[in-house]
Motif scaffolding. Structure first.
Motif, short mmCIF file in Angstrom:
data_model
loop_
_atom_site.label_atom_id
_atom_site.label_comp_id
_atom_site.label_asym_id
_atom_site.label_seq_id
_atom_site.Cartn_x
_atom_site.Cartn_y
_atom_site.Cartn_z
N ALA A 21 38.75 47.87 37.05
CA ALA A 21 39.76 47.27 37.93
C ALA A 21 39.15 46.17 38.79
N ALA A 22 37.92 46.38 39.26
CA ALA A 22 37.23 45.37 40.07
C ALA A 22 36.93 44.13 39.24
N GLN A 23 36.51 44.34 38.00
CA GLN A 23 36.24 43.20 37.11
C GLN A 23 37.52 42.43 36.81
N ALA A 24 38.60 43.14 36.57
CA ALA A 24 39.88 42.48 36.29
C ALA A 24 40.36 41.67 37.51
N LEU A 25 40.20 42.25 38.70
CA LEU A 25 40.58 41.52 39.92
C LEU A 25 39.71 40.29 40.08
N ARG A 26 38.44 40.42 39.81
CA ARG A 26 37.51 39.29 39.91
C ARG A 26 37.96 38.14 39.00
N GLU A 27 38.36 38.47 37.79
CA GLU A 27 38.83 37.44 36.86
C GLU A 27 40.11 36.78 37.36
N GLY A 70 39.81 29.29 41.56
CA GLY A 70 38.88 28.34 40.96
C GLY A 70 37.80 27.83 41.88
N GLY A 71 37.74 26.52 42.05
CA GLY A 71 36.69 25.88 42.83
C GLY A 71 36.85 25.97 44.33
N ARG A 72 37.88 26.67 44.81
CA ARG A 72 38.10 26.77 46.26
C ARG A 72 37.31 27.91 46.89
N MET A 73 36.64 28.69 46.07
CA MET A 73 35.82 29.79 46.57
C MET A 73 34.63 29.96 45.64
N GLU A 74 33.68 30.76 46.10
CA GLU A 74 32.49 31.04 45.31
C GLU A 74 32.36 32.55 45.15
N LEU A 75 32.22 32.99 43.91
CA LEU A 75 32.07 34.42 43.63
C LEU A 75 30.59 34.78 43.57
N GLY A 76 30.24 35.83 44.28
CA GLY A 76 28.87 36.34 44.25
C GLY A 76 28.66 37.29 43.10
N ARG A 77 27.46 37.82 43.02
CA ARG A 77 27.10 38.73 41.94
C ARG A 77 27.90 40.04 42.00
N PHE A 78 28.03 40.66 40.85
CA PHE A 78 28.72 41.94 40.68
C PHE A 78 27.66 43.02 40.86
N HIS A 79 27.59 43.61 42.06
CA HIS A 79 26.55 44.59 42.38
C HIS A 79 27.01 46.00 42.07
N HIS A 83 26.61 47.05 52.96
CA HIS A 83 27.78 47.56 52.24
C HIS A 83 27.48 48.91 51.58
N PRO A 84 28.28 49.94 51.90
CA PRO A 84 28.00 51.29 51.41
C PRO A 84 28.46 51.54 49.98
N CYS A 85 29.17 50.58 49.40
CA CYS A 85 29.71 50.74 48.05
C CYS A 85 29.20 49.61 47.16
N TRP A 86 29.43 49.77 45.88
CA TRP A 86 29.23 48.66 44.96
C TRP A 86 30.19 47.56 45.39
N SER A 87 29.83 46.30 45.17
CA SER A 87 30.71 45.23 45.64
C SER A 87 30.39 43.90 44.98
#
Length: 116
Positions: A25-31, A38-47, A54-58
């Motif tokens: 679900a997190a990967q689908a939301l990321r997509e 698009g280019g209006r934000m920057e996505l960080g790594r999938f940890h 951060h206490p969770c994967w993020s």
């Protein structure tokens, strides 16, 4: 009293929290985020482990202050069952994470010692 102003916010970060059960679900939301903003934000790594305070994967979404309203509103309406932590970046990391946070979904306890 703090005399901070809007000009003190250099950028915003949103951290989408997930775990093994919600990874897809997190990967689908990321997509969807990448497609929508698009280019209006920057996505960080999938940890797939806790990172920093951060206490969770993020994963992180970084964006300009002028995009806060649209991105935060979209996340509020489309986060599904995932929790999202948002904070400004003013140069005071502890206060930004502790005192200036916005949560979508459930809030979590951060490891603030990791900040400094």
């Amino acid at each position: 009293m703090n005399d901070s102003s809007l000009a003190d916010v250099a950028s915003w970060h949103a951290h989408v929290y997930f775990d093994a059960a919600s990874r897809d679900a997190a990967q689908a939301l990321r997509e969807r985020i990448a497609s929508r903003f698009g280019g209006r934000m920057e996505l960080g790594r999938f940890h797939e482990r806790p990172v920093g305070p951060h206490p969770c994967w993020s994963y992180q979404i970084a964006f300009a202050p002028g995009d806060f309203g649209e991105i935060a509103t979209w996340l509020t309406l489309h986060h599904g069952g995932l929790d999202v932590f948002l904070h400004p970046n003013t140069g005071d990391s502890l206060r930004d994470h502790r005192d200036r946070a916005v949560w979508i979904g459930r809030s979590h306890v951060l490891d603030l010692q990791a900040l400094g």
